[in-house]
Motif scaffolding. Structure first.
Motif, PDB file in Angstrom:
ATOM      1  N   ARG A 147       0.830  -1.211   0.000  1.00 52.86           N
ATOM      2  CA  ARG A 147       0.000   0.000   0.000  1.00 52.86           C
ATOM      3  C   ARG A 147       0.859   1.253   0.000  1.00 52.86           C
ATOM      4  NH1 ARG A 147      -1.824   3.781   3.295  1.00 52.86           N
ATOM      5  NH2 ARG A 147      -0.745   2.941   5.127  1.00 52.86           N
ATOM      6  N   GLN A 148       1.901   1.283   0.863  1.00 58.45           N
ATOM      7  CA  GLN A 148       2.722   2.478   0.992  1.00 58.45           C
ATOM      8  C   GLN A 148       3.641   2.692  -0.207  1.00 58.45           C
ATOM      9  OE1 GLN A 148       4.635   2.845   4.852  1.00 58.45           O
ATOM     10  NE2 GLN A 148       2.907   1.879   5.866  1.00 58.45           N
ATOM     11  N   LEU A 149       3.922   1.625  -0.935  1.00 56.38           N
ATOM     12  CA  LEU A 149       4.748   1.768  -2.128  1.00 56.38           C
ATOM     13  C   LEU A 149       4.075   2.624  -3.196  1.00 56.38           C
ATOM     14  CD1 LEU A 149       6.374  -1.719  -2.895  1.00 56.38           C
ATOM     15  CD2 LEU A 149       7.566   0.476  -2.805  1.00 56.38           C
ATOM     16  N   GLU A 150       2.753   2.607  -3.227  1.00 54.26           N
ATOM     17  CA  GLU A 150       2.006   3.198  -4.329  1.00 54.26           C
ATOM     18  C   GLU A 150       2.350   4.660  -4.579  1.00 54.26           C
ATOM     19  OE1 GLU A 150       0.140   1.762  -6.666  1.00 54.26           O
ATOM     20  OE2 GLU A 150       0.934  -0.061  -5.732  1.00 54.26           O
ATOM     21  N   ASP A 151       2.445   5.443  -3.512  1.00 55.86           N
ATOM     22  CA  ASP A 151       2.686   6.879  -3.713  1.00 55.86           C
ATOM     23  C   ASP A 151       4.070   7.315  -3.236  1.00 55.86           C
ATOM     24  OD1 ASP A 151       2.326   6.590  -1.018  1.00 55.86           O
ATOM     25  OD2 ASP A 151       0.909   8.256  -0.788  1.00 55.86           O
ATOM     26  N   LEU A 152       5.001   6.366  -3.143  1.00 49.56           N
ATOM     27  CA  LEU A 152       6.361   6.698  -2.717  1.00 49.56           C
ATOM     28  C   LEU A 152       7.101   7.366  -3.880  1.00 49.56           C
ATOM     29  CD1 LEU A 152       7.827   6.174   0.000  1.00 49.56           C
ATOM     30  CD2 LEU A 152       8.926   4.212  -1.077  1.00 49.56           C
ATOM     31  N   PRO A 153       7.700   8.542  -3.667  1.00 47.28           N
ATOM     32  CA  PRO A 153       8.407   9.217  -4.760  1.00 47.28           C
ATOM     33  C   PRO A 153       9.514   8.367  -5.388  1.00 47.28           C
ATOM     34  CG  PRO A 153       8.041  10.742  -2.955  1.00 47.28           C
ATOM     35  CD  PRO A 153       7.611   9.393  -2.467  1.00 47.28           C
ATOM     36  N   ARG A 154      10.198   7.576  -4.567  1.00 47.46           N
ATOM     37  CA  ARG A 154      11.258   6.707  -5.084  1.00 47.46           C
ATOM     38  C   ARG A 154      10.735   5.274  -5.228  1.00 47.46           C
ATOM     39  NH1 ARG A 154      16.559   8.828  -4.525  1.00 47.46           N
ATOM     40  NH2 ARG A 154      17.463   6.840  -3.881  1.00 47.46           N
ATOM     41  N   GLU A 192      10.153   3.283  -7.765  1.00 44.89           N
ATOM     42  CA  GLU A 192      10.836   2.338  -8.644  1.00 44.89           C
ATOM     43  C   GLU A 192      12.002   1.663  -7.927  1.00 44.89           C
ATOM     44  OE1 GLU A 192      13.072   2.303 -13.004  1.00 44.89           O
ATOM     45  OE2 GLU A 192      11.809   4.004 -12.426  1.00 44.89           O
ATOM     46  N   ILE A 193      12.781   2.458  -7.203  1.00 46.09           N
ATOM     47  CA  ILE A 193      13.928   1.909  -6.466  1.00 46.09           C
ATOM     48  C   ILE A 193      13.450   1.021  -5.316  1.00 46.09           C
ATOM     49  CG2 ILE A 193      15.877   2.509  -4.965  1.00 46.09           C
ATOM     50  CD1 ILE A 193      16.176   5.081  -6.638  1.00 46.09           C
ATOM     51  N   ALA A 194      12.517   1.541  -4.510  1.00 47.55           N
ATOM     52  CA  ALA A 194      12.039   0.799  -3.342  1.00 47.55           C
ATOM     53  C   ALA A 194      11.351  -0.501  -3.749  1.00 47.55           C
ATOM     54  CB  ALA A 194      11.100   1.667  -2.519  1.00 47.55           C
ATOM     55  N   GLU A 195      10.556  -0.445  -4.809  1.00 43.34           N
ATOM     56  CA  GLU A 195       9.848  -1.649  -5.247  1.00 43.34           C
ATOM     57  C   GLU A 195      10.818  -2.716  -5.719  1.00 43.34           C
ATOM     58  OE1 GLU A 195       5.651  -2.424  -7.427  1.00 43.34           O
ATOM     59  OE2 GLU A 195       7.048  -1.117  -8.508  1.00 43.34           O
ATOM     60  N   ALA A 196      11.844  -2.310  -6.455  1.00 45.10           N
ATOM     61  CA  ALA A 196      12.851  -3.279  -6.896  1.00 45.10           C
ATOM     62  C   ALA A 196      13.538  -3.926  -5.697  1.00 45.10           C
ATOM     63  CB  ALA A 196      13.890  -2.587  -7.783  1.00 45.10           C
ATOM     64  N   SER A 197      13.839  -3.127  -4.685  1.00 49.16           N
ATOM     65  CA  SER A 197      14.468  -3.657  -3.471  1.00 49.16           C
ATOM     66  C   SER A 197      13.557  -4.656  -2.766  1.00 49.16           C
ATOM     67  CB  SER A 197      14.813  -2.507  -2.525  1.00 49.16           C
ATOM     68  OG  SER A 197      15.161  -2.995  -1.248  1.00 49.16           O
ATOM     69  N   ILE A 198      12.283  -4.290  -2.611  1.00 49.34           N
ATOM     70  CA  ILE A 198      11.335  -5.170  -1.925  1.00 49.34           C
ATOM     71  C   ILE A 198      11.140  -6.466  -2.697  1.00 49.34           C
ATOM     72  CG2 ILE A 198       8.917  -5.432  -1.245  1.00 49.34           C
ATOM     73  CD1 ILE A 198      10.522  -3.695   0.685  1.00 49.34           C
ATOM     74  N   ARG A 199      10.940  -6.372  -4.009  1.00 44.99           N
ATOM     75  CA  ARG A 199      10.697  -7.571  -4.820  1.00 44.99           C
ATOM     76  C   ARG A 199      11.888  -8.535  -4.784  1.00 44.99           C
ATOM     77  NH1 ARG A 199       6.084  -6.345  -4.488  1.00 44.99           N
ATOM     78  NH2 ARG A 199       4.935  -5.013  -5.928  1.00 44.99           N
ATOM     79  N   GLN A 200      13.091  -7.962  -4.828  1.00 45.97           N
ATOM     80  CA  GLN A 200      14.282  -8.812  -4.949  1.00 45.97           C
ATOM     81  C   GLN A 200      14.815  -9.295  -3.603  1.00 45.97           C
ATOM     82  OE1 GLN A 200      17.204  -6.582  -7.224  1.00 45.97           O
ATOM     83  NE2 GLN A 200      15.653  -5.920  -8.692  1.00 45.97           N
ATOM     84  N   ASN A 201      14.710  -8.440  -2.574  1.00 44.23           N
ATOM     85  CA  ASN A 201      15.493  -8.724  -1.358  1.00 44.23           C
ATOM     86  C   ASN A 201      14.717  -8.765  -0.048  1.00 44.23           C
ATOM     87  OD1 ASN A 201      18.004  -8.629  -2.879  1.00 44.23           O
ATOM     88  ND2 ASN A 201      17.683  -6.419  -2.997  1.00 44.23           N
ATOM     89  N   ALA A 202      13.460  -8.324  -0.044  1.00 43.72           N
ATOM     90  CA  ALA A 202      12.733  -8.299   1.231  1.00 43.72           C
ATOM     91  C   ALA A 202      12.448  -9.708   1.728  1.00 43.72           C
ATOM     92  CB  ALA A 202      11.431  -7.516   1.084  1.00 43.72           C
ATOM     93  N   GLN A 203      12.452  -9.847   3.044  1.00 48.19           N
ATOM     94  CA  GLN A 203      12.106 -11.124   3.666  1.00 48.19           C
ATOM     95  C   GLN A 203      11.122 -10.874   4.798  1.00 48.19           C
ATOM     96  OE1 GLN A 203      15.855 -12.792   4.919  1.00 48.19           O
ATOM     97  NE2 GLN A 203      16.313 -13.632   2.894  1.00 48.19           N
TER      98      GLN A 203
END
Length: 398
Positions: free
Chosen positions: A254-261, A263-274
């Protein structure tokens, strides 16, 4: 590529710096050094409120690091032996301040203040310029507020090489500190030995430990605070509740949707979040110690009860109101922290990093004669006859 850049800077000096700055940063610089006019203009570009925050942060960071300062010490034994340790600040240090996707005046404060507290006389700062050939206003203001007079508009591996070996404009330093991208980190590794470095910093990382008293929206926001740094950043949730883990995952989305960065944050979450579910508090602690995270948040009912069990973490944030950015910007402890599991054996940047220690040894005649035979015996056991004779020569009659 990094080796090639370093060698070019060693051979061609300022010419190589200008060429690489044009190639990588898109600007051809006449002056590699920030001018007084640029610093004056920077003050006009930031708000009075931000300037006040920077000044208050400086006070907090200075106070914290002042507690780390060590003094020389000496002890005298009854036989006249004097032993001690002389603490001396480094002559010079180079500070790398990242640029590119964001401006980091906080990095200026965190790298310069411990060096100043240690007593380093010369501090040179480097940072990559914009396509207009300027540094971010906040970076210039932060450096000026600290009294840094050597500010160079150079970044990347070429800036590290300049600090290590010197050019016509940038004299070499004894130690290079500060975070940067993979090229900067690799360059620091390459020049280590010719100069000292603080650490090889990897991508940012955070572990958020949460129990049933935590709030999912806050845990998610804290995970994203590191994810927005870099696609390679790592954000980890550790909880004893599978239901809570699901809530946090939903909040992150939900919070990713309107985050200015985004693209960067989503790539980090998709690849590395646990999102890890532990069977018990003890297992959660083991997960933390195995990971040895750069940042650790304890969003639990009584975080001080957990503190004694945590062995490996760069910085530990206790409780709901100690969100990681509190340490990044304002509280006082340093935000240059060990990454990639190196918190198992290393510490945050601190005043000790900018000093060196010399052992001091004085033996009286009485003490020397009392122990000379033992020392000579030890030397001969190791097969070092000249060592033994260096002792015994002093026992001969004049």
């Amino acid at each position: 590529m990094v080796k090639e850049i370093i060698e070019a800077v060693r051979q061609q000096g300022d010419t190589a710096l200008r060429d690489y700055t044009e190639r990588f940063d898109g600007v051809r610089l006449e002056s590699l050094r920030a001018t007084p006019e640029e610093i004056e203009e920077a003050y006009k570009e930031i708000s009075d409120s931000l300037l006040a925050v920077i000044r208050e942060a400086i006070e907090n960071i200075r106070l914290f690091h002042s507690k780390q300062k060590r003094d020389s010490w000496f002890m005298t034994n009854p036989d006249g032996t004097v032993l001690g340790q002389k603490v001396t600040p480094l002559d010079s240090a180079g500070v790398y301040v990242p640029g590119g996707t964001a401006a980091y005046p906080s990095s200026v404060l965190m790298n310069v203040i411990p060096a100043q507290t240690a007593g380093v006389e010369r501090i040179a700062m480097v940072s990559p310029p914009s396509k207009e050939g300027k540094l971010p206003a906040g970076v210039l203001v932060a450096a000026n507020e600290l009294g840094v007079t050597e500010i160079y508009k150079v970044g990347g591996a070429q800036a590290v090489a300049a600090l290590a070996y010197g050019t016509e404009t940038i004299p070499p330093v004894d130690k290079i500190v500060g975070p940067g991208n993979i090229y900067v980190a690799t360059a620091k590794r390459e020049v280590f030995g010719d100069v000292d470095i603080d650490m090889i910093a990897g991508p940012s990382e955070i572990a958020v430990v949460a129990d049933e008293t935590a709030r999912a929206n806050e845990a998610a926001a804290d995970m994203l605070s590191q994810a927005e740094h870099d696609p390679l950043s790592k954000s980890v949730l550790i909880t004893t509740s599978a239901a809570f883990a699901e809530k946090v995952k939903h909040e992150v989305e939900r919070q990713l949707e309107d985050l200015p960065r985004k693209e960067i944050a989503e790539a980090s979450i998709r690849q590395n979040a646990q999102f890890l579910v532990a069977a018990s508090k003890e297992e959660a602690v083991k997960m933390v110690n195995d990971m040895a995270p750069e940042h650790l948040e304890l969003l639990v009912d009584n975080p001080f009860e957990w503190l004694g069990s945590i062995k490996h973490a760069g910085a530990i944030f206790l409780g709901r109101y100690s969100s990681e950015p509190v340490g990044d910007y304002f509280a006082g402890p340093n935000h240059v922290l060990p990454t990639s599991g190196t918190a198992r054996f290393s510490s945050p940047l601190n005043v000790d990093d900018f000093t060196k220690k010399s052992s001091v040894i004085y033996y009286s005649r009485e003490a020397f004669e009392q122990h000379a035979g033992k020392i000579a015996e030890f030397a001969r056991y190791e097969g070092l006859e000249a060592h033994a004779r260096a002792i015994e020569e002093r026992l001969k009659e004049e």
